[in-house]
Design a protein around this motif. Structure first.
Motif, short mmCIF file in Angstrom:
data_model
loop_
_atom_site.label_atom_id
_atom_site.label_comp_id
_atom_site.label_asym_id
_atom_site.label_seq_id
_atom_site.Cartn_x
_atom_site.Cartn_y
_atom_site.Cartn_z
N GLU A 283 43.26 28.33 26.61
CA GLU A 283 43.11 27.48 27.79
C GLU A 283 42.10 28.07 28.77
O GLU A 283 41.33 27.33 29.39
N PHE A 284 42.10 29.40 28.90
CA PHE A 284 41.13 30.03 29.81
C PHE A 284 39.71 29.93 29.24
O PHE A 284 38.74 29.81 29.99
N LEU A 285 39.60 29.96 27.92
CA LEU A 285 38.30 29.80 27.25
C LEU A 285 37.70 28.43 27.57
O LEU A 285 36.52 28.32 27.92
N ASN A 291 33.33 26.61 33.70
CA ASN A 291 33.18 27.45 34.90
C ASN A 291 32.63 28.82 34.48
O ASN A 291 33.39 29.81 34.40
N PRO A 292 31.33 28.90 34.18
CA PRO A 292 30.74 30.13 33.60
C PRO A 292 30.93 31.39 34.43
O PRO A 292 30.80 32.49 33.91
N LYS A 293 31.25 31.24 35.71
CA LYS A 293 31.39 32.45 36.54
C LYS A 293 32.57 33.31 36.09
O LYS A 293 32.70 34.46 36.52
N TYR A 294 33.43 32.75 35.23
CA TYR A 294 34.58 33.52 34.74
C TYR A 294 34.34 34.13 33.36
O TYR A 294 35.28 34.57 32.70
N GLU A 295 33.08 34.17 32.94
CA GLU A 295 32.76 34.73 31.62
C GLU A 295 33.15 36.21 31.52
O GLU A 295 33.59 36.67 30.46
N ALA A 296 33.00 36.94 32.60
CA ALA A 296 33.37 38.36 32.58
C ALA A 296 34.88 38.52 32.40
O ALA A 296 35.35 39.41 31.66
N ASP A 297 35.67 37.65 33.04
CA ASP A 297 37.12 37.68 32.87
C ASP A 297 37.50 37.32 31.44
O ASP A 297 38.41 37.92 30.86
N LEU A 298 36.81 36.35 30.88
CA LEU A 298 37.07 35.96 29.49
C LEU A 298 36.78 37.12 28.56
O LEU A 298 37.57 37.42 27.64
#
Length: 451
Positions: A283-285, A291-298
């Protein structure tokens, strides 16, 4: 249903004592002959049943029944042979007779249960299983739950499920049944009220919150479900399960930062099943793709699965981005996957395709040629090396790679056509128009053989 019904041969000697009183006045030699006739035929029946000659076993048992018409062991054995022959009416009659002659022997009831279960006569099976609970209560209560479900007696099933949860704990099957029942609005409202009351009485019992969250979610009352999750977090701050719900609610409310915090709590928990962790990551993927700004979290989240033996998580994430045509991210995760699975040819090819789509021909050449050392007969690697050379206008090098690799193509018309097309490009770059046209023509014929 897998129940092993065992027959103890020692029962036979005990059962044979039953008719002894009625024979007390008979001559000794007559008694011996009668006993021998019964025993010989009974053991013959056991022998024939053992080699699956059920009809012959039944013939021998008929002799036994004539000798001792009130011996329940005989009827039990007859029932087992009829059951093996799928002669269910006769099996039922035999087992019923055995239970009438001796209602204290559990195995006679088990035989009858087998008949009803195999014929899917679940309504008749229920009173039998209730009888069997006298011997093994918890074991047969599990069967009873299933029978109540099969016969749509959800109220009885739910009551028994709740009882078993309190006495022996949870099981996956009962959880599934409970979810099925609670999806029915007839049972939702009373259950919600019951869990709300249970939370008031014992605010430190985590399971009540989880059940109530599920009920509200199922009835599309997401705000109420979120409030219950917040209550759970407040009352039991160490609850990792609260974070599962809060993660979902935060995603739905587009609160990415809060969702990420909950996700990391879930992924780091020893209490939460890996399947749920996979679902949270998935779901986060999807959220990150929008929302590409969360790529580091992913990327950090994927790291939690580096020891996963069942699923190559970086590869699957790479595939997701590949299908979304986000080739930069796809490349990143395919590379990450190859760090621990260096010889996975599917991932290698996906990485090379991603380089093509990303127009990164220098890296395409480096990786393709590198892997020809590991897979020296894998044609597609030579194709990518030739393609990369052509794109970089290194036509002589392209010609060498393509000519070396085309012989490894086996029953792949499209790939063979691709080799010929790239060879045409290489010869065009080398100024050989004749060979260029020959290879282009061959490529077209492979793709359109009828023309």
């Amino acid at each position: 249903m897998n129940r092993k019904i065992l027959f103890c041969g020692l029962l036979l000697s005990g059962m044979l004592l039953a008719p002894a009183v009625s024979r007390a006045q008979e001559e000794p030699d007559k008694i011996a002959l009668a006993s021998d006739k019964f025993e010989n035929n009974f053991y013959e029946a056991l022998k024939q049943k053992g080699i699956e000659n059920y009809d012959k076993a039944l013939l021998a048992l008929e002799v036994c029944r004539a000798e001792e018409p009130n011996n329940p062991v005989v009827y039990h054995e007859m029932g087992k042979n009829y059951l093996a022959l799928k002669n269910y009416p006769e099996a039922e009659k035999a087992f019923l007779k055995a239970t009438q002659l001796d209602a204290t022997n559990r195995w006679y009831w088990v035989g009858l249960y087998d008949v009803y279960y195999q014929t899917q006569n679940y309504n008749s099976a229920i009173p039998i299983v209730l009888k069997l609970t006298e011997w093994r209560k918890e074991y047969y209560q599990e069967d009873l739950v299933s029978l109540y479900m099969y016969t749509d007696q959800y109220d009885k099933a739910l009551a028994l499920i709740n009882e078993l949860e309190e006495t022996v704990g949870h099981t996956e099957r009962r959880e599934m049944y409970k979810l099925q029942i609670l999806s029915d609005n007839r049972y939702n409202k009373p259950e919600k009220e019951a869990f709300e009351e249970a939370i008031k009485k014992n605010p430190k019992e985590e399971s009540n919150y989880l059940e109530l969250i599920y009920l509200y979610s199922e009835s599309n009352e997401e705000e109420k479900a979120a409030k219950v999750a917040e209550m759970l977090q407040k009352e039991i701050p160490e609850s990792d399960w609260a974070q599962v719900s809060l993660f979902k609610f935060n995603l739905n409310d587009n609160k990415g930062d809060e969702a990420a915090k909950s996700m990391f709590r879930v992924l780091g928990s020893d209490k939460i099943d890996r399947k749920i962790k996979h679902r949270v990551l998935n779901e986060f993927l999807i959220y990150t793709n929008n929302n590409p700004k969360y790529e580091a979290d992913l990327d950090r989240a994927v790291g939690y699965f580096e020891d996963d033996k069942e699923i190559n998580v970086p590869k699957e994430v790479g595939k997701f981005f590949f299908t979304k045509r986000n080739f930069n991210q796809a490349i990143h995760y395919f590379q990450k996957s190859l760090e621990t699975n260096a010889d996975d040819i599917e991932t290698i090819e996906l990485l090379l395709y991603s380089y093509v789509e990303d127009n990164n021909f220098a890296e395409l050449y480096n990786v393709a040629t590198q892997y020809t050392e590991l897979y020296p007969t894998h044609a597609r690697l030579y194709y990518f090396a030739g393609l990369a050379s052509n794109k970089q206008q290194q036509f002589k090098k392209a010609k060498e790679w393509l000519e070396n690799g085309i012989d490894f193509v086996v029953e792949d018309t499209e790939l063979e056509a691709g080799f010929n097309r790239q060879l045409g490009e290489a010869y065009a770059g080398l100024g050989d128009e004749k060979k260029k046209e020959a290879y282009f023509s061959k490529a077209n014929k492979l793709l359109k053989p009828g023309e």
